[in-house]
Scaffold this motif. Sequence first.
Motif, PDB file in Angstrom:
ATOM      1  N   GLU A   4       0.825  -1.192   0.000  1.00  0.00           N
ATOM      2  CA  GLU A   4       0.000   0.000   0.000  1.00  0.00           C
ATOM      3  C   GLU A   4       0.865   1.250   0.000  1.00  0.00           C
ATOM      4  O   GLU A   4       1.816   1.358   0.765  1.00  0.00           O
ATOM      5  CB  GLU A   4      -0.929   0.007   1.224  1.00  0.00           C
ATOM      6  CG  GLU A   4      -1.953  -1.118   1.217  1.00  0.00           C
ATOM      7  CD  GLU A   4      -2.828  -1.092   2.451  1.00  0.00           C
ATOM      8  OE1 GLU A   4      -2.420  -0.484   3.467  1.00  0.00           O
ATOM      9  OE2 GLU A   4      -3.924  -1.683   2.419  1.00  0.00           O
ATOM     10  N   VAL A  72      -4.504   5.321   2.316  1.00  0.00           N
ATOM     11  CA  VAL A  72      -3.974   4.555   1.198  1.00  0.00           C
ATOM     12  C   VAL A  72      -4.262   5.303  -0.091  1.00  0.00           C
ATOM     13  O   VAL A  72      -5.420   5.603  -0.406  1.00  0.00           O
ATOM     14  CB  VAL A  72      -4.584   3.143   1.153  1.00  0.00           C
ATOM     15  CG1 VAL A  72      -4.076   2.389  -0.073  1.00  0.00           C
ATOM     16  CG2 VAL A  72      -4.243   2.369   2.421  1.00  0.00           C
ATOM     17  N   ILE A  75      -1.890   1.166  -4.824  1.00  0.00           N
ATOM     18  CA  ILE A  75      -1.385  -0.173  -4.547  1.00  0.00           C
ATOM     19  C   ILE A  75      -0.313  -0.524  -5.557  1.00  0.00           C
ATOM     20  O   ILE A  75      -0.515  -0.383  -6.769  1.00  0.00           O
ATOM     21  CB  ILE A  75      -2.506  -1.232  -4.617  1.00  0.00           C
ATOM     22  CG1 ILE A  75      -3.657  -0.868  -3.677  1.00  0.00           C
ATOM     23  CG2 ILE A  75      -1.960  -2.617  -4.298  1.00  0.00           C
ATOM     24  CD1 ILE A  75      -3.318  -0.968  -2.216  1.00  0.00           C
ATOM     25  N   VAL A  86      -8.885  -2.459  -0.265  1.00  0.00           N
ATOM     26  CA  VAL A  86      -7.966  -1.527   0.404  1.00  0.00           C
ATOM     27  C   VAL A  86      -8.265  -1.531   1.894  1.00  0.00           C
ATOM     28  O   VAL A  86      -9.421  -1.408   2.308  1.00  0.00           O
ATOM     29  CB  VAL A  86      -8.130  -0.109  -0.170  1.00  0.00           C
ATOM     30  CG1 VAL A  86      -7.261   0.865   0.593  1.00  0.00           C
ATOM     31  CG2 VAL A  86      -7.770  -0.106  -1.643  1.00  0.00           C
TER      32      VAL A  86
END
Length: 466
Positions: A4, A72, A75, A86
């Motif tokens: 992440e 986040v 990715i 997520v």
Amino acid sequence: MATEVIMPKWGLTMKEGKLARWLKSEGESVQAGEPLFEVETDKITNSVEAPTDGVLARIVVPAGETAEVQAVLGIIAAPGEEVGPVSGKAPKQETPDSAASAPQASASEADSGQEEEFVPAMPAARRLAKELGVRLSAVTGSGPKGRITVKDVKAFAESGGGINASPQAIAFAKKKGVDLADVQGSGEGGKITKADILRAMNPNYAAGQQPQAAAPQPASQSEAPASAPAAPIAASGEDTIVPMEGMRKIIADNMHASLTNAAQLTVFVEADVTEMVALRKTLLERNKRNPDYRLSYNDIIACAVCRALKRHPVMNATLQDDGIHQHAHVNLGIAVALPEGLIVPNVKQADTYGLEELAVRVRDVAGRARKGGLDMDEISGGTFTISNVSMLGMDGFTPILNPPETGILGVGRVVEKPAVKNGEICIRSMMTLSLTFNHMVTDGAPAMTFLRELADMLEQPGLMMA
């Protein structure tokens, strides 16, 4: 395994940041340490490196969105790897108020559904562009790497490139939610005034009816349209509300956190700096053929501070979660006043430089701070700060600590006044120094000893060499 990518935290009070732009697209390969995206805060725009090798499998927060620290943003995964849900924080959602205050897209942008191409600009320049209705894509940047500065936006607006409206009208339109693109200006050169906005909001106003008591009057008689009847002067005008946001909010949070989290005490000393004044005069005379040489009192003080801190390491310390960190080198912060607030860039390892080289480096970071050319490293990691108010004609003041630093030196102006020297009254150059320190890190005696030795160095500059 997927990694992440999160919103970094820069500084003790940072709570969120704006993802200015992604430097990679979904599906594109990335390498660890390669610039991946840019984050814009109220002080600076900085690039963030990829934490690992792989493919940018998913962009969670698109460019232009604001996200909380540790949210986040995307990715990174191995090629072909499937990415699951997520787990981190979601990006910050806009409130109705923030949506209302956001700049409206033009009709062409709305029809095409396309966002304006990202344009590199300083945060303060972006805010000013929003206030003035200036499209950044139409402005030519004069900052580092073509970045747009406040000066560029002002120049563009003054040349007629922005919305032709008085500052009072722009603020009033923003407050009332009126799109200035729909308002016909009747002032000089077609400038939009408050009266024009009132007519746009209330067609009856143009027919000669008086506005409601809550409606503001034109800022000046020259702004009122010639065809409209003169509005009565209100008993008291509307208050001006300055939003507590941007750099002002950051400074407010920092100062409140500083006073809340540190036991601050300030001590003062008046130093006879006649010899320091003479030293500067001598050095200026020696280098008078160099037009770029401008040694200031602050440069000499900065050099003396570095020497004194090396002898008193407790003052070159920061209070952190795991204890008191006494630093091997001095990262010297220099407080710089900007039109929109205050910033403290620092010179890394300032104690390793001589007087003249340190003067060049201090002037460099201070100059780039005013032009908006600093990077994140230059406004973080400081160990001690100098705040000089002599140019404002002040004799002294009580500075507030720049957390997590232990000390900050306040510098007043140099004043010629009668003083006793060798038993006789004579005119001497005097200066007031103030030291604010964190009593949680050090007691009064060590801090006062540091200030006294610093004053001795300025009174007898030769002691800096001892």
